[in-house]
Design a protein around this motif. Structure first.
Motif, short mmCIF file in Angstrom:
data_model
loop_
_atom_site.label_atom_id
_atom_site.label_comp_id
_atom_site.label_asym_id
_atom_site.label_seq_id
_atom_site.Cartn_x
_atom_site.Cartn_y
_atom_site.Cartn_z
N LEU A 4 -51.51 -14.88 8.98
CA LEU A 4 -52.98 -15.34 8.58
C LEU A 4 -53.34 -16.83 8.92
O LEU A 4 -54.71 -17.15 9.55
N VAL A 5 -52.38 -17.71 8.75
CA VAL A 5 -52.64 -19.30 8.72
C VAL A 5 -52.90 -19.51 10.30
O VAL A 5 -53.90 -19.98 10.68
N PHE A 6 -52.18 -18.70 11.42
CA PHE A 6 -52.29 -19.00 12.65
C PHE A 6 -53.51 -18.44 13.28
O PHE A 6 -54.51 -19.01 14.03
N GLY A 7 -54.02 -17.23 12.70
CA GLY A 7 -55.19 -16.54 12.92
C GLY A 7 -56.32 -17.44 12.38
O GLY A 7 -57.48 -17.45 13.22
N ASN A 8 -56.38 -18.17 11.23
CA ASN A 8 -57.39 -18.73 10.79
C ASN A 8 -57.62 -20.19 11.72
O ASN A 8 -58.75 -20.50 11.93
N VAL A 9 -56.48 -20.62 12.00
CA VAL A 9 -56.51 -21.91 13.19
C VAL A 9 -57.13 -21.60 14.21
O VAL A 9 -58.24 -22.33 14.70
N VAL A 10 -56.73 -20.69 14.87
CA VAL A 10 -57.32 -20.16 16.18
C VAL A 10 -58.93 -20.00 15.85
O VAL A 10 -59.82 -20.27 16.88
N LEU A 11 -59.24 -19.05 14.66
CA LEU A 11 -60.51 -18.84 14.67
C LEU A 11 -61.36 -20.21 14.43
O LEU A 11 -62.54 -20.25 14.77
N ARG A 12 -60.79 -20.99 13.43
CA ARG A 12 -61.81 -22.25 13.35
C ARG A 12 -61.76 -23.21 14.53
O ARG A 12 -63.13 -23.54 14.70
N TYR A 13 -60.92 -23.28 15.25
CA TYR A 13 -60.94 -24.50 16.29
C TYR A 13 -61.61 -23.65 17.41
O TYR A 13 -62.11 -24.37 18.48
N GLY A 14 -61.29 -22.28 17.95
CA GLY A 14 -61.74 -21.66 18.84
C GLY A 14 -63.21 -21.16 18.74
O GLY A 14 -63.77 -21.00 19.80
N PHE A 15 -63.67 -20.81 17.71
CA PHE A 15 -64.86 -19.99 17.31
C PHE A 15 -65.85 -20.53 16.45
O PHE A 15 -66.87 -19.97 16.06
N ASN A 16 -65.32 -21.38 15.89
CA ASN A 16 -66.12 -22.34 14.58
C ASN A 16 -66.35 -21.45 13.61
O ASN A 16 -67.46 -21.66 12.95
N TRP A 74 -60.97 -15.76 3.18
CA TRP A 74 -59.84 -15.47 2.16
C TRP A 74 -58.60 -15.58 2.70
O TRP A 74 -57.58 -15.37 1.89
N SER A 75 -58.33 -16.15 3.72
CA SER A 75 -57.32 -16.48 4.33
C SER A 75 -56.33 -17.52 3.77
O SER A 75 -55.20 -17.24 3.43
N GLU A 76 -56.91 -18.55 3.27
CA GLU A 76 -56.14 -19.69 2.61
C GLU A 76 -55.83 -19.14 1.30
O GLU A 76 -54.41 -19.51 0.84
N GLU A 77 -56.43 -18.66 0.45
CA GLU A 77 -56.15 -17.89 -0.80
C GLU A 77 -55.06 -16.94 -0.45
O GLU A 77 -54.26 -17.13 -1.57
N MET A 78 -55.27 -16.18 0.23
CA MET A 78 -54.20 -15.05 0.42
C MET A 78 -52.75 -15.97 0.93
O MET A 78 -51.79 -15.34 0.43
N SER A 79 -52.84 -16.75 1.66
CA SER A 79 -51.58 -17.48 1.87
C SER A 79 -51.07 -18.13 0.79
O SER A 79 -49.99 -18.03 0.89
#
Length: 86
Positions: free
Chosen positions: A52-64, A69-74
């Motif tokens: 979840l954290v890795f996917g969220n980082v990639v989505l934030r920096y790659g696709f803005n 819910w990723s942070e809360e679930m983590s």
């Protein structure tokens, strides 16, 4: 008539395969099963949290954009992982 060489031991005694390893105690067997189950749950929590954290980082920096819910679930997975390990 032939004498038995077993000296009182039953020749058909069935012993479970884990009897010698765990001392034969039912509570020890339950403890081992519980420990393995909790270790597997902790590993699953850690793996899902990392994905979840890795996917969220990639989505934030790659696709803005990110998973909302990723942070809360983590955070919840980390809390439950520490409960399982305690």
């Amino acid at each position: 008539m032939a004498k038995s060489t077993l000296k009182g031991r039953c020749p058909l005694r069935v012993v479970p395969f884990f009897y010698n390893r765990l001392g034969g105690s039912t509570m020890k067997r339950v403890g081992v099963v519980l420990e393995k189950t909790l270790n597997a749950l902790m590993a699953l929590c850690l793996a899902f949290m990392s994905i979840l954290v890795f996917g969220n980082v990639v989505l934030r920096y790659g696709f803005n954009s990110g998973i909302t819910w990723s942070e809360e679930m983590s955070r919840f997975l980390f809390i439950w992982m520490s409960f399982f390990g305690a």
